[in-house]
Design a protein around this motif. Structure first.
Motif, short mmCIF file in Angstrom:
data_model
loop_
_atom_site.label_atom_id
_atom_site.label_comp_id
_atom_site.label_asym_id
_atom_site.label_seq_id
_atom_site.Cartn_x
_atom_site.Cartn_y
_atom_site.Cartn_z
N GLU A 133 0.70 -1.19 0.05
CA GLU A 133 -0.04 0.04 -0.08
C GLU A 133 0.85 1.14 -0.06
N LYS A 134 1.96 1.27 0.70
CA LYS A 134 2.79 2.31 0.76
C LYS A 134 3.67 2.54 -0.68
N VAL A 135 4.06 1.40 -1.32
CA VAL A 135 4.39 1.39 -2.63
C VAL A 135 3.47 2.23 -3.55
N TRP A 136 2.15 1.61 -3.81
CA TRP A 136 1.18 2.48 -4.61
C TRP A 136 0.89 3.88 -4.28
N GLU A 137 0.94 4.15 -2.74
CA GLU A 137 1.03 5.50 -2.42
C GLU A 137 1.84 6.47 -2.87
N LEU A 138 3.23 5.83 -2.96
CA LEU A 138 4.14 6.88 -3.59
C LEU A 138 4.16 6.83 -5.00
N LEU A 139 3.76 5.90 -5.87
CA LEU A 139 3.60 5.87 -7.14
C LEU A 139 2.23 6.43 -7.82
N SER A 140 1.26 6.88 -6.74
CA SER A 140 0.10 7.56 -7.04
C SER A 140 0.08 8.75 -8.02
N PRO A 141 1.04 9.75 -7.74
CA PRO A 141 1.27 10.65 -8.62
C PRO A 141 1.36 10.46 -10.17
N TRP A 142 1.60 9.48 -10.72
CA TRP A 142 1.98 8.99 -12.13
C TRP A 142 1.38 7.73 -12.33
N VAL A 143 1.25 6.56 -11.51
CA VAL A 143 0.74 5.54 -12.13
C VAL A 143 -0.03 4.71 -10.92
N THR A 144 -1.20 3.87 -11.37
CA THR A 144 -1.84 3.07 -10.34
C THR A 144 -1.90 1.88 -10.84
#
Length: 538
Positions: free
Chosen positions: A255-266
């Protein structure tokens, strides 16, 4: 079991460095065995960048076109501040000295699979995966290496109880940061002081997905320093610095990984390939050679990734060792030739590590006020440009001012398209690898006496001329410089001839062709030639 047959070289470690060295030696006809603890290739990405010099080495392995199919030319490498203003721009897409762009991006599992196929296609290369080195002794005429076999039980490596002992004239430790070979020789690391934890994430965007990100960029945002690069064709990589208040465990949660990626990719438009926290460090072994044992790659050095030079530096090690072993195993040189390995490689790698640290110290600023001062200095143009990539400063190079050009010795040599009264092709396709004497607008032999010609022949060297004047081209003697790069290089450095080593670095150059015999005599004096060879050329 015990194998009393003595190998030429045993290599411990089968990552890209061990694979490359096994290929380079195997193609030269030597009996090589390479061992790795893991029963299969590591399936996940790690390195993503190689430069033009490494591409030349891949061509020397006869896999250049294969590597081209699994990689892509680099774009500009950009550093941005928190507001996305450009602080630094390094054009890795520009034309290099090696006939092609400065850099390339690739997916490491694809590269390792290619190297694996090549190594296993060579009849005199034995690839033994699933064998862990447990003991190493240096004997009077060879090394004795003891190994045990293991298999994977889930995520755990378990020994089977089977062992073997092999003997080899030389052993190379290419077995990574925790190198057994290095530890067996009691070689210590010097810690150069850089240490940061970064979360590295590789993912594969879905078909048709276009991501709004810089192609290759460092987002020097003090709130979260971030790296964004291609991971080879079809892949992308993000790297996020761990902040002081974060634990490694929390940073690795999906969940932290996707939180960090969220500005660019989901998760809806990409597949996560892997994620892990790595400790970026700066370490260098004090000595890379002990008797019949040498180190290469991460076993000898580790560096922050900001220059993309970790794997590149290891493959340079393998390339440097390949020509040395070639001369030694052919009986042309004594094994004292290995004594200049550390003096050559260590300063160059140390310079690369220092530059990587300096770049990291710019990127890794997490204090807002310090970052503001950094931004102001860069945006005002007050920060000097990065220094050129380092060449060789010590070892087997000639800077004798009595006859040699001091500025050219130790530089990577020029490489371009030439024509041998036929179709244009790469220089390294026309001229087999080895020591080369290259002169401008003339063939070198008319300036060499019999002793120089004998010395060059004894080390397997060749002489060739290059020219931009089609009227001066002579088949197999003076090549037409189609690219114009050779004339440009010779003119820029005010030389008429250069002697190029098998690893593409320049031994030395001369401003007048009459000084060429002195340069070749100096080369012969620096090579620790075997007694029979020395007698033949003296």
């Amino acid at each position: 079991m015990t194998d009393q047959n003595i190998l030429d070289v045993a290599i411990v470690g089968y990552g890209p460095v061990g694979q490359s060295l096994s290929i380079l030696l195997g193609e030269r006809g030597y009996d090589v065995a390479v061992f790795d603890r893991w029963p299969s290739l590591y399936p996940l990405p790690r390195a993503v960048f190689h430069d033009h010099e490494i591409r030349r080495i891949f061509h020397a392995m006869d896999i250049g076109e294969d590597v081209e199919r699994i990689s892509q030319p680099s774009a500009k490498y950009q550093w941005f501040n928190a507001d996305w203003k450009t602080l630094v721009e390094i054009d890795w897409s520009a034309e290099s000295i090696s006939d092609g762009p400065v850099g390339y991006l690739f997916n490491q599992p694809s590269l390792e699979a290619l190297l694996d196929r090549k190594a296993k296609s060579l009849a005199n290369v034995s690839v033994q995966q699933g064998w862990e080195a447990t003991a190493l002794r240096q004997l009077s005429d060879c090394c004795e290496l003891t190994l045990r076999r293991g298999v994977m039980n889930g995520a755990n490596w378990e020994p089977t109880g089977e062992t073997q002992t092999v003997h080899a004239r030389y052993v190379v430790g290419a077995d990574g940061a925790n190198s057994f070979v290095r530890k067996s020789q009691h070689i210590e690391f010097d810690d150069l002081g850089f240490q940061e934890d970064w979360l590295v994430i590789d993912l594969k965007p879905n078909d048709g997905v276009k991501l709004d990100v810089p192609d290759i960029g460092q987002w020097c945002n003090p709130a979260r320093p971030t790296t964004m690069v291609p991971g080879g064709p079809g892949y992308r990589r993000w790297e996020f610095m761990r902040l002081p208040h974060e634990s490694i465990e929390d940073l690795q949660k999906p969940e932290k990984v996707w939180e960090l990626l969220s500005p660019w990719v989901t998760p809806e438009n990409a597949t996560l390939v892997r994620h892990a926290v790595y400790k970026f460090r700066s370490l260098i072994a004090r000595n890379w050679h002990s008797g019949r044992v040498v180190l290469a790659g991460d076993a000898a050095h580790q560096m922050p990734p900001f220059m993309g030079q970790g794997m590149c530096s290891g493959i340079r090690d393998a390339w440097n060792l390949a020509w040395r072993f070639d001369l030694i195993l052919k009986g042309i040189s004594s094994d004292r030739l290995l004594e200049s390995y550390t003096p050559e490689r260590r300063p160059q790698v140390r310079a690369v590590i220092d530059a990587s640290i300096a770049m990291g110290q710019v990127v890794c600023i997490s204090d807002k006020e310090e970052a503001a001062r950094r931004d102001e200095a860069y945006l005002a143009g007050e920060v000097p440009a990065l220094a050129p990539f380092p060449g060789l400063t010590e070892g087997m190079i000639c800077k004798n001012p009595a006859f040699a050009c001091e500025s050219v010795a130790g530089l990577l040599s020029v490489h371009g398209q030439v024509r041998n009264l036929g179709e244009a092709s790469r220089y390294d396709e026309v001229m087999p690898n080895g020591f080369h004497v290259i002169t401008l607008d003339a063939h070198p032999n008319q300036y060499l006496d019999a002793q120089c010609k004998a010395a060059l022949a004894a080390i397997g060297g060749r002489s060739i001329g290059v020219t931009t004047d089609a009227g001066k081209a002579v088949k197999d003697r003076v090549l037409l410089d189609v690219s114009g790069k050779y004339k440009q290089f010779f003119d820029e450095h005010d030389v008429k001839a250069i002697v190029v080593r098998p690893d593409f670095y320049i031994f030395g150059g001369v401003k007048t062709l009459q000084d060429l015999p002195s340069l070749l005599s100096d080369l012969a004096s620096r090579l620790p030639l075997a007694e029979s060879i020395e007698a033949a050329v003296s």
